[in-house]
Scaffold this motif. Structure first.
Motif, PDB file in Angstrom:
ATOM      1  N   PRO A 156       0.822  -1.225   0.000  1.00 16.02           N
ATOM      2  CA  PRO A 156       0.000   0.000   0.000  1.00 16.02           C
ATOM      3  C   PRO A 156       0.851   1.268   0.000  1.00 16.02           C
ATOM      4  CG  PRO A 156      -0.602  -1.453   1.840  1.00 16.02           C
ATOM      5  CD  PRO A 156       0.598  -2.052   1.179  1.00 16.02           C
ATOM      6  N   HIS A 231      -3.504   1.303  -2.110  1.00 12.11           N
ATOM      7  CA  HIS A 231      -4.715   0.587  -1.707  1.00 12.11           C
ATOM      8  C   HIS A 231      -4.535  -0.878  -1.364  1.00 12.11           C
ATOM      9  CE1 HIS A 231      -4.932  -1.258  -5.708  1.00 12.11           C
ATOM     10  NE2 HIS A 231      -4.451  -0.096  -6.104  1.00 12.11           N
ATOM     11  N   CYS A 232      -3.431  -1.538  -1.769  1.00 15.36           N
ATOM     12  CA  CYS A 232      -3.429  -2.979  -1.478  1.00 15.36           C
ATOM     13  C   CYS A 232      -2.045  -3.566  -1.261  1.00 15.36           C
ATOM     14  CB  CYS A 232      -4.144  -3.751  -2.592  1.00 15.36           C
ATOM     15  SG  CYS A 232      -3.216  -3.862  -4.104  1.00 15.36           S
ATOM     16  N   ASP A 234      -0.421  -7.053  -2.222  1.00 11.19           N
ATOM     17  CA  ASP A 234      -0.833  -8.037  -3.210  1.00 11.19           C
ATOM     18  C   ASP A 234       0.395  -8.798  -3.701  1.00 11.19           C
ATOM     19  OD1 ASP A 234      -2.570  -9.298  -4.997  1.00 11.19           O
ATOM     20  OD2 ASP A 234      -2.351  -7.730  -6.523  1.00 11.19           O
ATOM     21  N   SER A 268      -3.839  -6.718   4.367  1.00  8.72           N
ATOM     22  CA  SER A 268      -3.331  -5.372   4.163  1.00  8.72           C
ATOM     23  C   SER A 268      -1.806  -5.293   4.268  1.00  8.72           C
ATOM     24  CB  SER A 268      -3.971  -4.408   5.155  1.00  8.72           C
ATOM     25  OG  SER A 268      -3.788  -4.913   6.455  1.00  8.72           O
TER      26      SER A 268
END
Ligand code: NAI
Length: 335
Positions: A156, A231-232, A234, A268
């Motif tokens: 993030p 936002h992530c 991943d 997260s």
């Protein structure tokens, strides 16, 4: 009888390892800890009811402990791993084994000279269920030969201290280790290219970056490091084989239907995404240590990982494809 562990470095990950060993896993107890930050280290020792040492080397040499965990900041890993080898004790060292390949090589040489494998490096992705499933499918050649891998390592956000080299050396170092283990072969070349910079980055960080590796047999790998997605968190790994495309699964979360949307939360950060991997990693290390063997990532793997990371950094700085070369693996590490 519980394995008596001494932890040197009572920072963030050191404390999570103490917590899991004392409160979750079986067969071991953290009986001692050490840190240069004496006040803080003492408070950790008090919390976990273990003996505090201001001097990590003294703890490692002491008869109070059977095995060592090194979770200091990177530059001091070598010092404490060397002390453990000298004391003939099994040692789990968080990644990287050491920041410089030469230091990793010194550790390899000391371990070989000591005549006994003692060192394990904290590459926990190898303990993730999804990566283990991928490895089984690749090893059986169920779907033919793997040809190319498309991977991503997305965060993030990072702070201002995270700079351009860290994308390879702190983030993609995990891919460097786990993909070599997945494919069971060494790398031949490395290259790093930049994408268009995100507006979320800062002056000292090119973000995103793409690292391109080839293996000795010709498998081509691309890894995207994008550490300010906003936002992530991943982690992606797609293995394109001759007869199938394999994708790394994520640990699942409940499906929620609300606000006219059906979906599930994603992890997260690494601490929740890989929590099971950390637990398995440390439990298997405890079990192997009690049986007198090392069965996780070795000092040699730590060395090869740093050599590869340094080659990728050179490739990035010099804007060219760099060949990855290192010494022949000593017999000692051939299982
Ligand atoms: P941290 O900064 O929270 O903790 C480091 C601790 O080491 C501090 O308490 C500091 O006082 C202590 N320390 C520094 N110099 C020392 C010395 N000479 N002797 C004894 N203690 C010393 O750092 P964090 O996040 O806990 O990371 C520690 C290590 O774990 C790093 O090498 C990092 O790369 C690795 N790590 C690995 C992860 C993984 O995914 N496997 C995740 C997070 C960290």
């Amino acid at each position: 009888k519980d394995l008596r562990i001494g932890v040197v470095g009572t920072g963030a990950i050191g404390r999570t390892h103490i917590e899991r060993i004392n409160n979750k896993l079986q067969g071991a107890k953290v009986v001692a800890c050490a840190d240069v930050n004496v006040d803080f280290g003492k408070s950790v020792a008090e919390k976990y009811d273990c003996k505090f040492y201001a001097d990590g080397e003294e703890m490692i040499a002491s008869d109070d402990i059977d095995a060592v965990i090194v979770t200091t900041i990177d530059p001091y890993h070598e010092q404490y791993v060397m002390a453990a080898i000298k004391a003939g004790k099994y040692v789990f060292c968080e990644k990287p084994l050491a920041p410089e390949a030469e230091a990793c090589k010194r550790i390899v040489e000391a371990e070989v000279a000591g005549g006994k494998q003692l060192v394990q490096v904290g590459f926990m992705r190898r303990y993730d269920t999804g990566y283990r499933q991928l490895k089984a499918a690749i090893e059986n050649r169920t779907y033919g030969e793997p040809l190319m891998l498309h991977c991503a390592h997305r965060n993030p956000a990072v702070d201002e201290s995270y700079d351009t080299p860290m994308a390879v050396e702190n983030s993609m170092i995990h891919e460097i280790d786990v993909l070599r283990w997945l494919l069971n072969e060494d790398y031949a070349t490395a290259e790093v290219v930049f994408a268009k910079n995100t507006r979320r980055t800062h002056a000292n960080l090119m973000d995103p970056q793409i690292m391109i590796l080839t293996t000795k047999s010709g498998v081509r790998i691309d890894v995207e490091a994008f550490v300010n997605t906003g936002h992530c968190y991943d982690i992606k790994c797609e293995v394109v084989c001759e007869d199938a495309i394999l994708n790394l699964p994520e640990p699942s979360n409940i499906e929620v239907c609300a606000n006219a949307t059906r979906g599930h939360a994603i992890h997260s950060d690494w601490s929740t995404r890989f929590v099971d991997a950390y637990n398995t990693e440390i439990q298997e290390w405890i079990d192997a240590t009690k049986e007198g063997r090392v069965d996780g990532p070795t000092a040699w793997d730590g060395y090869v990982g740093q050599v590869t990371a340094k080659a990728a950094s050179k490739a990035r700085d010099e804007k060219k494809v760099v060949e990855i070369t290192f010494d022949e693996m000593p017999e000692f590490y051939k299982k």
